[in-house]
Design a protein around this motif. Structure first.
Motif, mmCIF file in Angstrom:
data_model
loop_
_atom_site.group_PDB
_atom_site.id
_atom_site.type_symbol
_atom_site.label_atom_id
_atom_site.label_comp_id
_atom_site.label_asym_id
_atom_site.label_seq_id
_atom_site.Cartn_x
_atom_site.Cartn_y
_atom_site.Cartn_z
ATOM 1 N N VAL A 1 0.864 -1.247 0.166
ATOM 2 C CA VAL A 1 -0.024 -0.027 0.003
ATOM 3 C C VAL A 1 1.083 1.603 -0.088
ATOM 4 O O VAL A 1 2.370 1.293 0.199
ATOM 5 C CB VAL A 1 -0.425 0.298 1.153
ATOM 6 N N VAL B 1 -3.855 3.009 0.718
ATOM 7 C CA VAL B 1 -4.358 2.491 -0.333
ATOM 8 C C VAL B 1 -3.385 1.372 -1.422
ATOM 9 O O VAL B 1 -2.259 1.770 -0.858
ATOM 10 C CB VAL B 1 -4.482 4.361 -1.051
ATOM 11 N N ILE B 2 -4.100 0.653 -2.071
ATOM 12 C CA ILE B 2 -3.234 -0.385 -1.853
ATOM 13 C C ILE B 2 -2.352 -0.016 -3.455
ATOM 14 O O ILE B 2 -3.460 0.809 -4.405
ATOM 15 C CB ILE B 2 -3.905 -2.041 -2.230
ATOM 16 N N ILE C 1 -8.705 -3.875 5.647
ATOM 17 C CA ILE C 1 -9.275 -3.110 4.606
ATOM 18 C C ILE C 1 -9.480 -4.378 2.907
ATOM 19 O O ILE C 1 -9.462 -5.007 3.322
ATOM 20 C CB ILE C 1 -8.398 -2.014 3.967
ATOM 21 N N ASP C 2 -11.067 -3.232 2.212
ATOM 22 C CA ASP C 2 -10.907 -3.633 0.963
ATOM 23 C C ASP C 2 -10.418 -3.216 -0.193
ATOM 24 O O ASP C 2 -10.082 -2.278 -0.454
ATOM 25 C CB ASP C 2 -13.052 -3.721 1.211
ATOM 26 N N ASP C 3 -10.113 -4.275 -1.153
ATOM 27 C CA ASP C 3 -9.890 -3.854 -2.779
ATOM 28 C C ASP C 3 -10.493 -3.202 -3.345
ATOM 29 O O ASP C 3 -12.015 -4.062 -2.804
ATOM 30 C CB ASP C 3 -8.713 -4.788 -2.987
ATOM 31 N N ASP D 1 -8.702 7.653 0.423
ATOM 32 C CA ASP D 1 -9.757 6.798 1.336
ATOM 33 C C ASP D 1 -10.333 5.765 1.032
ATOM 34 O O ASP D 1 -10.523 5.165 1.992
ATOM 35 C CB ASP D 1 -10.726 8.033 2.029
ATOM 36 N N GLY D 2 -9.091 4.397 0.625
ATOM 37 C CA GLY D 2 -10.244 2.974 0.133
ATOM 38 C C GLY D 2 -11.333 2.883 -0.717
ATOM 39 O O GLY D 2 -11.788 1.545 -0.773
ATOM 40 N N LYS D 3 -11.291 4.065 -1.243
ATOM 41 C CA LYS D 3 -13.345 4.234 -1.341
ATOM 42 C C LYS D 3 -12.647 3.744 -3.397
ATOM 43 O O LYS D 3 -12.572 5.522 -3.337
ATOM 44 C CB LYS D 3 -14.489 4.604 -0.988
#
Length: 712
Positions: free
Chosen positions: A407, A412-413, A483-485, A559-561
């Motif tokens: 990340v 964030v990935i 966290i989600d990808d 924000d990973g979204k």
């Protein structure tokens, strides 16, 4: 015929029949254990082939005792058939010999019915290659079997059950179940003997916050007393960050067993198979140095072992089998807690889809990872940089290793990072750490994420020296941030503080919703486009002066979204707001020619709500069928401001209920292509938002103007 002759003939037939039945029964009952030279292999037992390179390959892949059994006509397993194929493929046997078909090549058969069937199922060009001795794929062996109508002896096995069983094999010395709860003790007490002070770097502050490592350092937990090994292509062991920390350094090539079979392999380390001492692990790139630098930066109290893979050159990592062997045998003597291996082999998605397998089959090297775990060493691998969302490199894909994806410093990935649902952990890859020539450089790639976990294990073993490999892995995942990808959910981003607290038997500190500090806010509206003036106004970038005087980085959503709430446009620094919600962006800038500020970074939260006409503080009137009177927009003033005309003006047309889609399409054309002059055909109202850059505005740096366009 006389009765005596009949009796003799009957006796002979009885003996022959008995022998036939006995032979059948022997073959039936013992065929699973021994080679039938007419049915197991067409022609000879391939394990007896005496060519040195071929025998060396077999010796590396199959343990010595089992190889003796195979040479004594014990029946091979499915995996051992594949090893034969592999060793032929290595080129030690003439290419004219088919490595999968240990006898006459059936793809070159003159049988007309067989050839007709093969031609119907295999591309002509590929069939020609197979007939010339190219090794067949598993699917092509299946076709061959179908065309023959029966199993062909000596080819690739139909079943992969043996592989599945091998993949599931336990370690030789199964560890007790991991502890769920550890005895409670303060971290500062568990790490009380620490004498190391971290050497922090300003550029890494955001990553420290993401990892929550500063809180761990503050309690004296720096990995002191732990030992982390690194296998790589070379190291600069005299870098200032490594002084007094490297306790062993070596270049190691092939395994001893392989070298014993063929001395020609003993030349990977300056003409030798093994070279030990200061400087023997030196390399030609800074890859290994940066891997080690990441470990010593986050776990500055840990000691290091540098193992150069023999034959490494440039970015190529050489032979690793000997280093694996050395660690399994010598790790306990040196107190090795983990080994970081930032290399691997790419697995192609097309091959994975065709074969249905996401990881290569086991071979003798994989046993080394079980052996490492048996002696308390955590084997850590980088997942690879192919950008896959359902594949990792090899050996990271092996379940007995700890796989690490990457990340950025905001969590964030990274686009390049390989990810699967089975990935062990995620870690930041962009810390500024030790590099060659005594310098420091920002890392990148999963190669620089994997050593973060090496540092984590070092700190874990300082806190709990008796923690097992299984416990360390379990706690690292249980304590991680979820966290989600884009495809996989519930991935685990490493958290040093929670990891340490759980090992200490302490309550874990709740994670905040965000891992970064918000330095500015933009209140925007659905349909609006955020421009550079608005970014500047909400951030501290204006501290660097005028836009033309600096180099600015484009906003990066952190924000990973990725839900479409905010999307980048084709124009630099412009972001479109599509629906209500919140987006968080990072942006940065640096004054041209450098400055005392260096790189200035800012994190801006964008709050998006729906625009309504009651926001308007001015209006423009027009009739249906007329063109938009853009000159009226430029002439609007407010609060004694100058008119809105000028290069610093940005206009957008947010969606409001009263503005029809046809009118919106025309109005948007005025923004993107000012020369578009289509008429507005629908009656109603539309809201115009104009953003104007104001460099001397102390509060925001920009002003917003809301104008209602009324079409009669």
């Amino acid at each position: 015929m006389t009765n005596q002759l009949k009796i003799i003939l009957g006796f002979v037939l009885t003996v022959i029949g008995t022998l036939f039945v006995a032979g059948f029964l022997l073959n039936f009952f013992f065929s699973d254990n021994t080679i039938n030279t007419n049915g197991g292999f067409i022609s000879i037992n391939p394990f007896l082939d005496e060519q040195p390179e071929y025998q060396a390959c077999l010796a590396e892949e199959i343990n010595a005792k089992r190889l003796v059994e195979l040479k004594d006509n014990q029946k091979p397993t499915n995996d051992e058939y594949d090893i034969v194929d592999k060793c032929y493929l290595l080129g030690s046997i003439s290419p004219a010999m088919n490595p999968n078909l240990l006898g006459e090549n059936p793809f070159a058969s003159e049988d007309s019915e067989l050839q007709s069937c093969l031609q119907d199922k295999i591309d002509p060009e590929r069939l020609q290659q197979l007939s010339e001795g190219k090794p067949p794929k598993e699917s092509e062996i299946t076709i061959l079997n179908e065309c023959f109508g029966q199993r062909i002896p000596g080819v690739i096995p139909d079943s992969d059950l043996a592989v599945a069983k091998d993949n599931a094999k336990p370690t030789k010395n199964p560890a007790p179940p991991p502890r769920e709860v550890f005895e409670s003790e303060e971290l500062s007490v568990l790490c009380k003997d620490n004498t190391t002070t971290p050497n922090t770097r300003r550029s890494n502050r955001t990553a420290y916050q993401l990892l929550r490592v500063q809180e761990v350092w503050d309690n004296g937990c720096t990995g002191e007393g732990s030992v982390i090994a690194i296998i790589d292509g070379g190291f600069e062991s005299n870098h200032p960050d490594f002084v007094g920390k490297v306790i062993f350094e070596a270049c190691i090539g092939f395994s001893r067993e392989l070298v014993k079979l063929n001395k020609a392999y003993a030349n990977q380390c300056d003409g030798e198979n093994e070279s030990i001492g200061p400087g023997t692990a030196a390399g030609s790139t800074d890859h290994g140095t940066m891997v080690a630098g990441t470990i010593t930066h986050l776990a500055p109290g840990a000691q290091l072992i540098f193992l150069k893979a023999g034959g490494s050159s440039g970015g190529f990592i050489g032979e690793t089998a000997g280093a694996y062997e050395w660690l399994a045998e010598n790790g306990p003597e040196y107190g090795v807690d983990a080994v970081v291996m930032s290399f691997g082999m790419q697995i192609f998605q097309r091959d994975a889809l065709r074969s249905g397998k996401k990881c290569f089959k086991d071979n003798i090297r994989n046993d080394a990872f079980f052996k490492m775990r048996d002696v308390g060493i955590v084997p850590i691998f980088a997942s690879g940089n192919d950008g896959n969302v359902d594949l990792m490199g090899f050996p990271a894909c092996k379940t007995e290793t700890v796989s690490v994806g990457a990340v950025n410093r905001y969590g964030v990935i990274n686009n390049y990072s390989n990810i699967t649902a089975e990935l062990s952990l995620l870690a930041p890859s962009d810390l500024e750490v030790a590099s060659d020539s005594g310098e420091y450089r920002q890392g990148s790639g999963t190669s620089n994420a994997a050593p973060v976990i090496g540092a984590l294990i070092a700190i874990g073993r300082q806190i709990r020296p008796d923690a097992t490999v299984e416990e360390l892995i379990k706690v690292s995942r249980d304590s991680a941030r979820r966290i989600d990808d884009v495809k996989n959910t519930d991935l685990r981003l490493v958290d040093f503080l929670n990891f340490s607290q759980q090992l200490a038997g302490q309550p874990m500190t709740a994670k905040t919703a965000s891992t970064f500090n918000i330095t500015g806010v933009i209140d925007g509206y659905v349909g609006q486009t955020i421009s550079q003036s608005m970014w500047d106004g909400a951030s501290n970038l204006k501290a660097l002066g005028d836009i033309s005087d600096r180099v600015t980085r484009a906003p990066e959503r952190i924000d990973g979204k990725f839900d479409g709430t905010c999307t980048d446009t084709d124009e630099f620094m412009k972001v479109k707001l599509n629906k209500t919600g919140t987006c968080i962006y990072a942006l940065g800038a640096e004054r041209k020619g450098g400055s005392i500020y260096g790189l200035v970074e800012s994190v801006v939260q964008v709050n998006i709500k729906k625009a309504t006409l009651d926001l308007a503080d001015a209006n423009i009137m027009m009739n249906r069928g007329e063109k938009f009177p853009i000159d009226q927009l430029f002439s609007i003033t407010r609060d004694s401001d100058a008119p809105l005309s000028g290069s610093a003006l940005d206009t957008t047309f947010p969606y409001v209920e009263e503005c029809t889609q046809n009118n919106r399409d025309v109005l948007v054309g005025y923004v993107a292509f000012p020369l578009v002059t289509e008429p507005l055909m629908d009656a109603g109202s539309c809201l115009i938002i104009a953003s104007r850059y104001v460099i001397d505005e102390p509060k925001s740096g920009y002003k917003l103007y809301f104008i209602e366009l009324i079409i009669k």
